[in-house]
Scaffold this motif. Structure first.
Motif, PDB file in Angstrom:
ATOM      1  N   TYR A 138       0.784  -1.362   0.045  1.00 14.52           N
ATOM      2  CA  TYR A 138       0.042  -0.115   0.103  1.00 14.52           C
ATOM      3  C   TYR A 138       0.888   1.466  -0.073  1.00 14.52           C
ATOM      4  CZ  TYR A 138      -4.527  -2.476   1.252  1.00 14.52           C
ATOM      5  OH  TYR A 138      -5.585  -3.204   1.408  1.00 14.52           O
ATOM      6  N   LEU A 139       0.679   2.098  -0.896  1.00 15.97           N
ATOM      7  CA  LEU A 139       1.204   3.320  -0.885  1.00 15.97           C
ATOM      8  C   LEU A 139       0.254   4.472  -0.824  1.00 15.97           C
ATOM      9  CD1 LEU A 139       4.387   4.366  -1.434  1.00 15.97           C
ATOM     10  CD2 LEU A 139       3.470   5.096  -3.831  1.00 15.97           C
ATOM     11  N   VAL A 140       0.263   4.946   0.359  1.00 15.80           N
ATOM     12  CA  VAL A 140      -0.569   5.970   1.040  1.00 15.80           C
ATOM     13  C   VAL A 140      -0.131   6.887   1.683  1.00 15.80           C
ATOM     14  CG1 VAL A 140      -2.818   6.321   2.782  1.00 15.80           C
ATOM     15  CG2 VAL A 140      -2.610   4.087   1.314  1.00 15.80           C
ATOM     16  N   ARG A 141      -0.133   8.373   1.377  1.00 15.51           N
ATOM     17  CA  ARG A 141       0.548   9.317   2.098  1.00 15.51           C
ATOM     18  C   ARG A 141      -0.291  10.014   2.949  1.00 15.51           C
ATOM     19  NH1 ARG A 141       1.778  13.060  -3.119  1.00 15.51           N
ATOM     20  NH2 ARG A 141       3.122  11.945  -4.266  1.00 15.51           N
ATOM     21  N   PRO A 142       0.263  10.329   4.285  1.00 15.14           N
ATOM     22  CA  PRO A 142      -0.510  11.024   5.291  1.00 15.14           C
ATOM     23  C   PRO A 142      -0.888  12.234   5.059  1.00 15.14           C
ATOM     24  CG  PRO A 142       2.049  11.371   5.451  1.00 15.14           C
ATOM     25  CD  PRO A 142       1.880  10.557   4.352  1.00 15.14           C
ATOM     26  N   SER A 143      -1.532  12.981   5.817  1.00 16.03           N
ATOM     27  CA  SER A 143      -2.426  14.163   5.876  1.00 16.03           C
ATOM     28  C   SER A 143      -1.542  15.423   5.914  1.00 16.03           C
ATOM     29  CB  SER A 143      -3.486  14.196   6.382  1.00 16.03           C
ATOM     30  OG  SER A 143      -3.490  14.496   7.870  1.00 16.03           O
ATOM     31  N   GLN A 144      -1.839  16.443   5.233  1.00 14.89           N
ATOM     32  CA  GLN A 144      -1.115  17.763   5.681  1.00 14.89           C
ATOM     33  C   GLN A 144      -1.253  18.073   7.181  1.00 14.89           C
ATOM     34  OE1 GLN A 144      -1.899  20.978   3.005  1.00 14.89           O
ATOM     35  NE2 GLN A 144      -0.727  22.541   4.249  1.00 14.89           N
ATOM     36  N   VAL A 145      -2.195  17.910   7.773  1.00  8.71           N
ATOM     37  CA  VAL A 145      -2.712  18.139   8.871  1.00  8.71           C
ATOM     38  C   VAL A 145      -1.490  17.646  10.071  1.00  8.71           C
ATOM     39  CG1 VAL A 145      -4.029  18.459  11.035  1.00  8.71           C
ATOM     40  CG2 VAL A 145      -4.907  18.900   8.774  1.00  8.71           C
ATOM     41  N   GLU A 146      -1.185  16.179   9.754  1.00  9.01           N
ATOM     42  CA  GLU A 146      -0.487  15.507  10.390  1.00  9.01           C
ATOM     43  C   GLU A 146       0.928  15.826  10.307  1.00  9.01           C
ATOM     44  OE1 GLU A 146      -2.437  11.155  10.704  1.00  9.01           O
ATOM     45  OE2 GLU A 146      -2.084  11.980   8.648  1.00  9.01           O
ATOM     46  N   VAL A 147       1.334  16.081   9.063  1.00  8.26           N
ATOM     47  CA  VAL A 147       2.637  16.587   8.734  1.00  8.26           C
ATOM     48  C   VAL A 147       3.397  17.802   9.393  1.00  8.26           C
ATOM     49  CG1 VAL A 147       4.805  16.661   7.106  1.00  8.26           C
ATOM     50  CG2 VAL A 147       3.006  14.928   6.782  1.00  8.26           C
ATOM     51  N   ASP A 148       2.233  18.607   9.108  1.00 11.15           N
ATOM     52  CA  ASP A 148       2.547  19.906   9.756  1.00 11.15           C
ATOM     53  C   ASP A 148       2.611  20.141  11.312  1.00 11.15           C
ATOM     54  OD1 ASP A 148       3.085  21.185   7.291  1.00 11.15           O
ATOM     55  OD2 ASP A 148       1.029  21.892   7.027  1.00 11.15           O
ATOM     56  N   ALA A 149       1.888  19.268  11.909  1.00 11.47           N
ATOM     57  CA  ALA A 149       1.579  18.964  13.369  1.00 11.47           C
ATOM     58  C   ALA A 149       3.020  18.322  13.833  1.00 11.47           C
ATOM     59  CB  ALA A 149       0.531  18.145  13.827  1.00 11.47           C
ATOM     60  N   TRP A 150       3.705  17.433  13.033  1.00  6.34           N
ATOM     61  CA  TRP A 150       4.942  17.002  13.445  1.00  6.34           C
ATOM     62  C   TRP A 150       6.122  18.128  13.404  1.00  6.34           C
ATOM     63  CZ3 TRP A 150       7.483  13.737   9.084  1.00  6.34           C
ATOM     64  CH2 TRP A 150       8.889  13.470   9.466  1.00  6.34           C
ATOM     65  N   SER A 151       5.978  18.899  12.147  1.00  7.77           N
ATOM     66  CA  SER A 151       6.733  19.936  12.070  1.00  7.77           C
ATOM     67  C   SER A 151       6.893  20.815  13.359  1.00  7.77           C
ATOM     68  CB  SER A 151       6.884  20.594  10.724  1.00  7.77           C
ATOM     69  OG  SER A 151       7.559  21.562  10.570  1.00  7.77           O
ATOM     70  N   GLY A 152       5.406  21.020  13.622  1.00  9.56           N
ATOM     71  CA  GLY A 152       5.424  22.088  14.637  1.00  9.56           C
ATOM     72  C   GLY A 152       5.872  21.591  16.280  1.00  9.56           C
ATOM     73  N   LEU A 153       5.963  20.133  16.438  1.00 14.41           N
ATOM     74  CA  LEU A 153       6.661  19.829  17.675  1.00 14.41           C
ATOM     75  C   LEU A 153       8.072  20.041  17.743  1.00 14.41           C
ATOM     76  CD1 LEU A 153       4.644  16.163  17.804  1.00 14.41           C
ATOM     77  CD2 LEU A 153       4.544  18.031  19.556  1.00 14.41           C
ATOM     78  N   ILE A 154       8.825  20.086  16.680  1.00  8.00           N
ATOM     79  CA  ILE A 154      10.287  20.493  16.751  1.00  8.00           C
ATOM     80  C   ILE A 154      10.532  21.441  16.455  1.00  8.00           C
ATOM     81  CG2 ILE A 154      10.883  19.641  14.349  1.00  8.00           C
ATOM     82  CD1 ILE A 154      12.676  18.408  17.360  1.00  8.00           C
ATOM     83  N   ALA A 155       9.707  22.661  15.824  1.00  6.25           N
ATOM     84  CA  ALA A 155       9.759  23.810  15.747  1.00  6.25           C
ATOM     85  C   ALA A 155      10.492  24.676  16.833  1.00  6.25           C
ATOM     86  CB  ALA A 155       8.767  24.686  14.832  1.00  6.25           C
ATOM     87  N   GLU A 156       9.980  24.324  18.062  1.00  8.80           N
ATOM     88  CA  GLU A 156      10.247  25.205  19.262  1.00  8.80           C
ATOM     89  C   GLU A 156      12.028  25.097  19.372  1.00  8.80           C
ATOM     90  OE1 GLU A 156       9.756  22.999  23.084  1.00  8.80           O
ATOM     91  OE2 GLU A 156       7.980  22.648  22.032  1.00  8.80           O
ATOM     92  N   ASP A 157      12.612  24.047  18.882  1.00  9.32           N
ATOM     93  CA  ASP A 157      13.944  23.994  18.902  1.00  9.32           C
ATOM     94  C   ASP A 157      14.560  24.613  17.756  1.00  9.32           C
ATOM     95  OD1 ASP A 157      13.879  22.731  21.240  1.00  9.32           O
ATOM     96  OD2 ASP A 157      14.880  20.966  20.599  1.00  9.32           O
TER      97      ASP A 157
END
Length: 687
Positions: A138-157
């Motif tokens: 299966y080749l299924v991409r994640p959603s933009q909301v999820e990926v941007d939330a991931w990026s936000g978790l590390i952005a504080e550093d």
């Protein structure tokens, strides 16, 4: 015209006989740099990649596009050549599965108290290509909301570096990996397939398409969900992956074979003298320079062919890149003295860098299904009958791919029920000490940060909280599977000895959070409802499992804890999070407390996605290669001759630079002679 296989054998025959070639060509023409004898590798490489699985082979291919860079991949498993036909045939993922064989690590979890004390099987691919060589494709991409939330978790550093993990950046990296081929009109119409090809990659190494055989029930799948209020999605690759659709599969329709990291990124390459891939070798630890405490510098990688074999260390010129997946990467870190202090001391490993998050935040998708009798033709029935159709490449390319991602409100029956569920999640965050198998304050802070993202960004959105799959690979049966997508139960993985040949302890802590049980129960109830809804119900007969006796919530709960298992999507054990939240790597993939060790695989996702993890893991590997090459200011690869081709033709080696590693250059092939030989063979092909 000579078939490609004959050409390959001719090249190998010339190499082994020495015909018209100098002796040093023998190793250069070994297929794609794969080495079975560790005596044939050099003493030192710029980069040593630990793990020749999905991500590791992508990195190896991309980094060696710069011919001045030397790379060694160390893979614990075999090459897979002996079973290549089975691997290449997509349908054999069901009918000749390698699970439980020597090509599977065969891990098991510890007994899970919430699953009636069952130990759950956790298969992982142990061969070149890793799990991408044996999975369901299966080749299924994640959603933009999820990926941007991931990026936000590390952005504080580091907000600048975190931008590499925003949706736009990861989307571009995933596209870079892919080449899409549309289905035939017959398959498209029969299966009700909808897609937007403009969102797909067009020139990457990894083929994705649709099987060459399908069933009318796939079109019915769409209509059934629409009748249940779940919309069809004709653009699931653009960042909005929810709704119902037929997913792409990693299949090469040019020959109806599995496309995976080896066949996509390694096999199309001509010999690259700067790339070596050592199989059947297990990394036992990383070796660090003396006096580098607090900023450990890896100088070598130690490995052995088996538990009793003499260990050997290969030197590292620039970096070690861990690509062993959610199990292998944290295990190697802990064996090397990096991880939770109590775990390392208990296992008899000297603590070089206390990093509590290693092995923590372990997450997984739980799954099971409702099965029914059927009188319609299924793939499993066709295969078992052994007809002429069953032997065609088109039929043997068929894999299940009917998919749907259903949001919380639809799953639970309305906005009020969804709001009550979200409150349960939020309330549980206050008692996280009972939900996480660690009392370390950094790990607990990370759990709260992840849970906050799930509760306040993911659950209120349209993102699927349960995945549904249509299964047609059993004879006389149809199944509707349901899978939890955002588990709030986090587990951990840890070593229990100082030996790399002892499996780590795996504790996913399944269903520790009651909300996960709710999603699984309601998902299975909906799976039954899907099968009973027109027009799919025309193909469905009596319910086999769990059967009509299971009706109440209590009956569902009693049944499912004895049935649910992994969907094979473990992640997050080397999470990209701030260090004070139990993080293991920063936004540049660098392991905290080290100077030259990175992790690039599915272990870095801080939470699991509402998607299969293969597509984002290819994106991670592509992005990692770009980050690393940019860090060392490597020249960009030539568009014409330095990257794996998405077509069947092979790329030519970069002729502008020679490997700078003296130990490797002793067996470098002359590219000029290689070009002349290629021209000669191409002339023969025209005869």
């Amino acid at each position: 015209m000579w078939p490609l296989e004959v050409l390959s054998l001719t090249l190998l025959g010339l190499a082994s006989s020495g015909s018209c070639l100098p002796h040093h060509y023998t190793r250069a023409l070994t297929p794609r740099g794969i080495i079975t004898n560790n005596g044939d590798i050099a003493d030192k490489y710029d980069f040593v990649i630990v793990g020749g699985g999905q991500a590791g082979l992508v990195l190896a291919s991309r980094l060696t596009e710069d011919a001045s860079t030397t790379v060694l991949v160390i893979e614990a498993g075999d090459s897979g050549d002996a079973i290549r036909s089975d691997l290449d045939t997509p349908a054999f993922a069901y009918y000749k599965s390698k699970l439980g064989s020597s090509y599977d690590y065969g891990y098991k979890t510890v007994a899970q108290s919430k699953l009636n004390n069952r130990a759950i099987s956790w298969p992982r691919g142990k061969l070149l290509g890793g799990s991408s060589a044996i999975n369901g494709m299966y080749l299924v991409r994640p959603s933009q909301v999820e990926v941007d939330a991931w990026s936000g978790l590390i952005a504080e550093d580091d907000s600048s570096a975190a931008s590499a993990w925003s949706w736009s950046s990861l989307h571009e990296a995933m596209q870079k990996s892919e080449v899409f081929t549309p289905p035939s009109d017959e398959i498209k119409n029969l299966g009700g397939i909808r897609y937007d090809a403009s969102k797909y990659g067009t020139s990457g190494p990894l083929h994705h398409s649709y099987p060459g055989h399908t069933f009318s029930q796939y079109a019915d799948w769409h209509t059934t969900f629409e009748n249940l209020g779940v919309p069809a999605n004709g653009d699931a690759f653009s960042g909005n992956n929810w709704g119902v659709y037929i997913a792409q599969s990693t299949i090469n329709p040019q020959n109806w074979t599995r496309s995976y990291s080896r066949s996509a990124y390694i096999d199309p390459l001509p010999p690259r003298s700067n790339l070596a891939i050592l199989v059947n070798a297990t990394v036992t630890r990383l070796v660090f320079a003396d006096g580098s405490s607090g900023n450990l510098t890896a100088t070598g990688v130690e490995f052995a062919t088996d538990r009793d074999a003499t260990k050997r260390t290969v030197s590292v010129g620039k970096e070690v890149i861990l690509a062993g997946g959610a199990i292998g990467s944290p295990q190697v870190l802990m064996l090397s003295g990096i991880g939770p202090k109590d775990v390392l001391e208990s296992a008899g490993v000297k603590v070089l860098s206390e990093l509590p998050g290693v092995g923590q935040h372990l997450q997984d998708h739980l799954s099971t299904g409702v099965n029914f009798k059927t009188n319609v033709e299924t793939a499993g029935g066709i295969f078992s009958e052994g007809s002429s159709l069953a032997k065609t490449p088109e039929f043997l390319s068929f894999v299940n791919s009917a998919t749907a991602y259903v949001n919380l409100s639809t799953l639970l029956g309305g906005d009020d029920a969804a709001a009550a569920y979200r409150k349960t999640v939020a309330d549980a965050m206050e008692s996280s000490t009972s939900l996480v198998p660690s009392q370390n304050q950094e790990v607990l802070a990370g759990y709260k940060a992840i849970s906050d993202v799930v509760a306040n960004k993911l659950l209120p959105s349209s993102i699927g909280q349960a995945e549904f799959l249509l299964s047609m690979h059993a004879a006389g049966q149809i199944g509707v599977q349901a899978a939890l997508q955002h588990p709030l139960s986090h587990g951990r993985l840890y070593i229990n000895s100082a030996s790399a040949f002892d499996a780590p302890t795996i504790d996913p802590n399944y269903l520790a959070h009651s909300a996960d049980l709710t999603i699984m129960r309601e998902g299975l109830k909906m799976a039954r409802k899907i099968a009973q809804t027109a027009p799919l119900n025309k193909a469905v007969g009596d319910e086999i499992s769990p059967g009509p006796s299971v009706q109440t919530d209590a009956e569902w709960d009693e049944w499912l804890v004895n049935q649910i298992s992994t969907e094979f999507h473990c992640s997050s054990t080397c999470s990209m999070l701030p260090r004070n939240k139990g993080g293991v790597v920063n936004a540049k993939l660098q392991v905290y407390g080290t100077a030259n060790v990175r992790v690039a695989d599915s272990s870095i996702f801080p939470f699991t996605f509402s998607a299969h993890l293969m597509a984002p893991t290819y994106g991670v590997a592509e992005q990692a290669a770009s980050i690393i090459r940019g860090f060392y200011n490597a020249a960009p690869p030539s568009n014409s001759n330095s990257s794996p081709s998405g077509s069947s033709s092979s790329s030519q080696p970069n002729q502008t630079n020679q490997p700078k590693n003296a130990a490797v250059s002793g067996h470098v092939a002359s590219w000029t002679s290689w070009t002349l030989l290629s021209s000669f063979l191409l002339a023969l092909l025209a005869l």
